[in-house]
Scaffold this motif. Sequence first.
Motif, PDB file in Angstrom:
ATOM      1  N   ARG A   1       0.828  -1.218   0.000  1.00  0.00           N
ATOM      2  CA  ARG A   1       0.000   0.000   0.000  1.00  0.00           C
ATOM      3  C   ARG A   1       0.854   1.258   0.000  1.00  0.00           C
ATOM      4  N   GLU A   2       1.893   1.300   0.852  1.00  0.00           N
ATOM      5  CA  GLU A   2       2.715   2.506   0.964  1.00  0.00           C
ATOM      6  C   GLU A   2       3.590   2.715  -0.267  1.00  0.00           C
ATOM      7  N   ILE A   3       4.107   1.637  -0.833  1.00  0.00           N
ATOM      8  CA  ILE A   3       4.907   1.750  -2.067  1.00  0.00           C
ATOM      9  C   ILE A   3       4.031   2.229  -3.219  1.00  0.00           C
ATOM     10  N   ALA A   4       2.797   1.724  -3.295  1.00  0.00           N
ATOM     11  CA  ALA A   4       1.878   2.133  -4.363  1.00  0.00           C
ATOM     12  C   ALA A   4       1.594   3.633  -4.309  1.00  0.00           C
ATOM     13  N   LYS A   5       1.548   4.190  -3.108  1.00  0.00           N
ATOM     14  CA  LYS A   5       1.253   5.616  -2.952  1.00  0.00           C
ATOM     15  C   LYS A   5       2.344   6.504  -3.536  1.00  0.00           C
ATOM     16  N   VAL A   6       3.618   6.056  -3.472  1.00  0.00           N
ATOM     17  CA  VAL A   6       4.740   6.930  -3.851  1.00  0.00           C
ATOM     18  C   VAL A   6       5.522   6.391  -5.049  1.00  0.00           C
ATOM     19  N   LYS A   7       4.930   5.439  -5.784  1.00  0.00           N
ATOM     20  CA  LYS A   7       5.713   4.788  -6.842  1.00  0.00           C
ATOM     21  C   LYS A   7       6.137   5.749  -7.954  1.00  0.00           C
ATOM     22  N   GLY A   8       5.482   6.920  -8.064  1.00  0.00           N
ATOM     23  CA  GLY A   8       5.867   7.898  -9.074  1.00  0.00           C
ATOM     24  C   GLY A   8       6.956   8.849  -8.633  1.00  0.00           C
ATOM     25  N   ASP A   9       7.404   8.741  -7.385  1.00  0.00           N
ATOM     26  CA  ASP A   9       8.426   9.638  -6.832  1.00  0.00           C
ATOM     27  C   ASP A   9       9.631   8.805  -6.395  1.00  0.00           C
ATOM     28  N   PRO A  10      10.712   8.743  -7.200  1.00  0.00           N
ATOM     29  CA  PRO A  10      11.869   7.887  -6.889  1.00  0.00           C
ATOM     30  C   PRO A  10      12.500   8.164  -5.524  1.00  0.00           C
ATOM     31  N   ILE A  11      12.550   9.426  -5.131  1.00  0.00           N
ATOM     32  CA  ILE A  11      13.174   9.768  -3.844  1.00  0.00           C
ATOM     33  C   ILE A  11      12.322   9.238  -2.688  1.00  0.00           C
ATOM     34  N   ALA A  12      11.008   9.519  -2.753  1.00  0.00           N
ATOM     35  CA  ALA A  12      10.109   9.030  -1.704  1.00  0.00           C
ATOM     36  C   ALA A  12      10.054   7.503  -1.699  1.00  0.00           C
ATOM     37  N   LEU A  13      10.125   6.918  -2.887  1.00  0.00           N
ATOM     38  CA  LEU A  13      10.098   5.462  -3.018  1.00  0.00           C
ATOM     39  C   LEU A  13      11.307   4.831  -2.317  1.00  0.00           C
ATOM     40  N   GLY A  14      12.482   5.407  -2.551  1.00  0.00           N
ATOM     41  CA  GLY A  14      13.695   4.915  -1.907  1.00  0.00           C
ATOM     42  C   GLY A  14      13.646   5.071  -0.401  1.00  0.00           C
ATOM     43  N   LYS A  15      13.078   6.182   0.056  1.00  0.00           N
ATOM     44  CA  LYS A  15      12.995   6.452   1.493  1.00  0.00           C
ATOM     45  C   LYS A  15      12.058   5.459   2.186  1.00  0.00           C
ATOM     46  N   VAL A  16      10.885   5.251   1.604  1.00  0.00           N
ATOM     47  CA  VAL A  16       9.924   4.316   2.203  1.00  0.00           C
ATOM     48  C   VAL A  16      10.498   2.902   2.225  1.00  0.00           C
ATOM     49  N   PHE A  17      11.126   2.484   1.121  1.00  0.00           N
ATOM     50  CA  PHE A  17      11.710   1.147   1.072  1.00  0.00           C
ATOM     51  C   PHE A  17      12.803   0.989   2.130  1.00  0.00           C
ATOM     52  N   SER A  18      13.687   1.966   2.240  1.00  0.00           N
ATOM     53  CA  SER A  18      14.793   1.892   3.198  1.00  0.00           C
ATOM     54  C   SER A  18      14.276   1.800   4.627  1.00  0.00           C
ATOM     55  N   GLU A  19      13.238   2.554   4.932  1.00  0.00           N
ATOM     56  CA  GLU A  19      12.668   2.537   6.283  1.00  0.00           C
ATOM     57  C   GLU A  19      12.069   1.171   6.610  1.00  0.00           C
ATOM     58  N   LEU A  20      11.322   0.641   5.667  1.00  0.00           N
ATOM     59  CA  LEU A  20      10.628  -0.615   5.937  1.00  0.00           C
ATOM     60  C   LEU A  20      11.583  -1.807   5.985  1.00  0.00           C
ATOM     61  N   ILE A  21      12.589  -1.826   5.120  1.00  0.00           N
ATOM     62  CA  ILE A  21      13.497  -2.976   5.132  1.00  0.00           C
ATOM     63  C   ILE A  21      14.389  -2.964   6.370  1.00  0.00           C
ATOM     64  N   LEU A  22      14.712  -1.773   6.875  1.00  0.00           N
ATOM     65  CA  LEU A  22      15.502  -1.699   8.103  1.00  0.00           C
ATOM     66  C   LEU A  22      14.689  -2.196   9.300  1.00  0.00           C
ATOM     67  N   ILE A  23      13.428  -1.813   9.349  1.00  0.00           N
ATOM     68  CA  ILE A  23      12.548  -2.330  10.409  1.00  0.00           C
ATOM     69  C   ILE A  23      12.475  -3.855  10.328  1.00  0.00           C
TER      70      ILE A  23
END
Length: 483
Positions: free
Chosen positions: A65-87
């Motif tokens: 759900r969260e990736i789908a929200k920001v998939k058009g923004d590479p910077i936000a996409l990288g940030k969300v992915f980094s946060e979730l994978i670290l958790i």
Amino acid sequence: MSVLRKNIAFNTLLSISQILFPLITFPYASRILGPAGMGAINFADNIITYFLIFSALGIPMYGVREIAKVKGDPIALGKVFSELILIHLITSLLSVVALLVLSLSTQRLLANFQLYQIGMAILLGNVFIAEWFFQGIEKFKYIALRTVLIRLFTIVLLFVLVHSVKDLNTYYALNLVATVFAAVTNMYSISKIIKVSFRNLAFKHHLKPLLVIFSNSIITTIYLVFDSIILGFLTSNIHVGYYASAMRISKLSMVVIGVLSAVLLPRLTIAFKEKNWEEAKMLLHKSINFVMFLSIPIAIGTFCLSEEIIRLFAGDQYLPAVGALQILSFIVIFVGMAQVFANEILLPLHHERKILYASLFGMVVSLGLNFLLIPHFKESGAAITSLTTEFTVSMVLFYFSFKLFKLNFPWLESIQAICTSLTFFIVKMLVLKVTTVPVLVIIITVLLSACIYLVSQLYLWKNKHVLEVLSGFKIFNFSGGSR
């Protein structure tokens, strides 16, 4: 909508592979390892599943759900992915430590300690698969092709490496091989799409929704796999093996029903976010009809052919599992509907708590019935519990969903499907007069029953959705409105 059709096609390919590959591997493994060996693996796998759920912390659903929200923004996409994978990495390390302590301190687990060591490695490897990222950006072609290739490789390893019950650990280690290959290829692909960075990350806004989804996942897992664990403690590995074979076969049909959920979640998230109610209603209407159209004949067909299915795919030594499979054959209907209500309505609308409430209710039902029925009915008691639990959870989700989003449930089409599917018993009875060979009985009965079902839907009931599929349109015409 052409992209959506392609996504459905590739997710269908993935689902077909999830059905076909076990049809190759399970008959071989069940005969080589026997009920006791398969029971030991299933018992260990269910224990490790709990730790996988804990370490995932709800990220597989929340992440899409969260990736789908920001998939058009590479910077936000990288940030969300980094946060979730670290958790995910932190919780997985904690899970490995907890599993190590539990397996060393419990004699029942220590007896097969190597299985749990393999499970610890799977826990860590699972972090880096991050399938939710590719689902969120709708890369279903990549997911399907990668998964099929890895499964083909592990099938080859199965026949090369597993030859006797002594290869129990090797058989389970094939899951680790698949995990490692998936993790390596996925992380490489992700590195080509986004920049992963662990600087200036924010975790607080993820925690509340993650904890709700995580709580739901834990509770759901309790009533999904706790039956095997209770069965293992109250009876023996043999009864776990019987139940595991019945459950594994019944789960194959659930794969087909789940084709749409993964594909529609990103689309429905965006549709609900933009308040595009007509598109959301159209997608959901198609999804519910798809589930009922397929799940009812699959359930009745599995019940009808349960003995032949057990003989063919598990062997005569598993015949005590026939009763459990007959009970579990109907679980596909309720699981299919629950997926629609939870994953396609409540989750995109941010009503995770209602999914949690339904799961809590299911957990209470499951625990009560398991302890009541398993001592007397063993694997059949566990099967009755699973079916009853899925039914009650589906009904609670149905209540919550239809209060939020009004849809016309296909009651008439469902009754028509039931009436048509009952002819499968007549078909099987006639086939048995010609042959009693399990594989021939299954093939002939399925082919004839499928023809009767489709012809009835087309010419007797004049089902508009089947006509749409078979009259020159693409397989799923999501571009049209609901009827």
